[in-house]
Scaffold this motif. Sequence first.
Motif, PDB file in Angstrom:
ATOM      1  N   GLU A  28     -11.051   5.075   1.214  1.00  0.00           N
ATOM      2  CA  GLU A  28     -10.833   5.982   3.065  1.00  0.00           C
ATOM      3  C   GLU A  28     -11.122   4.696   3.814  1.00  0.00           C
ATOM      4  N   ARG A  29     -12.024   4.465   3.858  1.00  0.00           N
ATOM      5  CA  ARG A  29     -12.673   3.183   5.253  1.00  0.00           C
ATOM      6  C   ARG A  29     -11.974   2.235   5.085  1.00  0.00           C
ATOM      7  N   GLN A  30     -11.164   2.235   3.974  1.00  0.00           N
ATOM      8  CA  GLN A  30      -9.962   0.978   3.948  1.00  0.00           C
ATOM      9  C   GLN A  30      -9.153   1.139   4.850  1.00  0.00           C
ATOM     10  N   ILE A  31      -8.378   2.542   4.597  1.00  0.00           N
ATOM     11  CA  ILE A  31      -7.068   2.733   5.688  1.00  0.00           C
ATOM     12  C   ILE A  31      -7.659   3.465   6.561  1.00  0.00           C
ATOM     13  N   ARG A  32      -8.255   3.558   7.239  1.00  0.00           N
ATOM     14  CA  ARG A  32      -8.933   3.580   8.455  1.00  0.00           C
ATOM     15  C   ARG A  32      -8.731   2.706   8.782  1.00  0.00           C
ATOM     16  N   TYR A  33      -9.671   1.887   8.512  1.00  0.00           N
ATOM     17  CA  TYR A  33      -9.982   0.435   9.262  1.00  0.00           C
ATOM     18  C   TYR A  33      -7.613  -0.271  10.066  1.00  0.00           C
ATOM     19  N   TYR A  34      -7.185  -0.058   8.782  1.00  0.00           N
ATOM     20  CA  TYR A  34      -6.028  -0.663   9.287  1.00  0.00           C
ATOM     21  C   TYR A  34      -5.840   0.334   9.840  1.00  0.00           C
ATOM     22  N   ARG A  50      -5.057   7.682  -0.634  1.00  0.00           N
ATOM     23  CA  ARG A  50      -5.933   7.123  -1.334  1.00  0.00           C
ATOM     24  C   ARG A  50      -6.340   6.851  -2.911  1.00  0.00           C
ATOM     25  N   ASP A  51      -5.610   8.052  -3.499  1.00  0.00           N
ATOM     26  CA  ASP A  51      -5.436   8.268  -5.217  1.00  0.00           C
ATOM     27  C   ASP A  51      -4.160   7.153  -5.040  1.00  0.00           C
ATOM     28  N   LEU A  52      -2.873   6.944  -3.999  1.00  0.00           N
ATOM     29  CA  LEU A  52      -1.997   6.636  -4.353  1.00  0.00           C
ATOM     30  C   LEU A  52      -1.835   5.186  -3.995  1.00  0.00           C
ATOM     31  N   THR A  53      -2.790   4.158  -3.947  1.00  0.00           N
ATOM     32  CA  THR A  53      -2.909   3.037  -3.594  1.00  0.00           C
ATOM     33  C   THR A  53      -4.371   1.794  -4.055  1.00  0.00           C
ATOM     34  N   GLY A  54      -4.794   3.397  -4.225  1.00  0.00           N
ATOM     35  CA  GLY A  54      -6.002   2.423  -4.653  1.00  0.00           C
ATOM     36  C   GLY A  54      -7.269   2.381  -3.929  1.00  0.00           C
ATOM     37  N   LEU A 103       3.379  -0.134   3.058  1.00  0.00           N
ATOM     38  CA  LEU A 103       3.141  -0.946   3.726  1.00  0.00           C
ATOM     39  C   LEU A 103       1.762  -1.364   3.768  1.00  0.00           C
ATOM     40  N   LEU A 104       0.529  -0.337   3.033  1.00  0.00           N
ATOM     41  CA  LEU A 104      -1.043  -0.184   2.927  1.00  0.00           C
ATOM     42  C   LEU A 104      -0.706  -1.312   1.545  1.00  0.00           C
ATOM     43  N   VAL A 105      -0.146  -1.238   0.743  1.00  0.00           N
ATOM     44  CA  VAL A 105      -0.074  -2.197  -0.132  1.00  0.00           C
ATOM     45  C   VAL A 105       0.136  -2.909   0.270  1.00  0.00           C
ATOM     46  N   GLU A 106       0.999  -2.898   0.828  1.00  0.00           N
ATOM     47  CA  GLU A 106       1.542  -5.065   1.017  1.00  0.00           C
ATOM     48  C   GLU A 106       0.176  -5.562   2.030  1.00  0.00           C
ATOM     49  N   ILE A 107      -0.484  -4.752   2.990  1.00  0.00           N
ATOM     50  CA  ILE A 107      -1.699  -4.979   3.897  1.00  0.00           C
ATOM     51  C   ILE A 107      -2.521  -5.326   2.871  1.00  0.00           C
TER      52      ILE A 107
END
Lengths: 112, 112
Positions: free
Chosen positions: B26-32, B19-23, B57-61
């Motif tokens: 947590e909701r978004q990260i879990r949803y992806y 979360r801190d690294l990508t901005g 990859l998360l940042v690209e998504i």
Amino acid sequence: MANDSSYKDKKVITIGIVRDLTGLSERQIRYYEERKLIFPERSPGGSRKYSFADVELLVEIANKIEDGVQTHEIRKEMLRAQKKQNQTDVTRKMIQGQLNAQFGLRKGPSSK
Amino acid sequence: MANDSSYKDKKVITIGIVRDLTGLSERQIRYYEERKLIFPERSPGGSRKYSFADVELLVEIANKIEDGVQTHEIRKEMLRAQKKQNQTDVTRKMIQGQLNAQFGLRKGPSSK
DNA sequence: CGTGTAAGGAATTCTGACACG
DNA sequence: CGTGTAAGGAATTCTGACACG
């Protein structure tokens, strides 16, 4: 001109993962910090964060302790290595400065 | 002959750090993850563990979603890229096999 | 569809201390 | 000296659900 700064040195690993990665106990990991051998960062809430470099260092520390070396000795070793590295850096920068002064390579006032 | 396997792909980062690294939240990260775009490992207790590659990859998504691309589309893109990579691997291995058969480079029965 | 949020519980981490040798 | 452990508390993470649009 700066270093890689990429993954190896980013402090992103929590202590439980470090425990799994190194096989050390959390007690040991925290103790080596108490003895100034390792310097994790902290999350806002106070959780320790380590880098891969830290993980590797921890393994080296643990090996030395297994060989009977005391934490105080290990610390002195590390300070010596640190000092040597600093000297290398200084030397490198001085030489670079000499070269720049002599030949004015790159970074000179190019345009304007 | 195997890949680096070093730091970039080790799953050692917990979701709070990601979360801190990508901005992202947590909701978004879990949803992806729910949408099969990202595949963290789990600790024995069930906590998610990500790699630096996952973080990137998360940042690209997230960027694609900002551009209005739906998760389903992103997933298809990823599968296509994946397939292309697999094909590349297969081709490379076939060519390697051809070379070995023709010239018997390395790994042949050397001694004995 | 993608994301925020409150809810309750479980896993994780923290510190300071006692113990042993 | 280096490490284990029980103790109590705080931070972190998890899941399933309701909400909005």
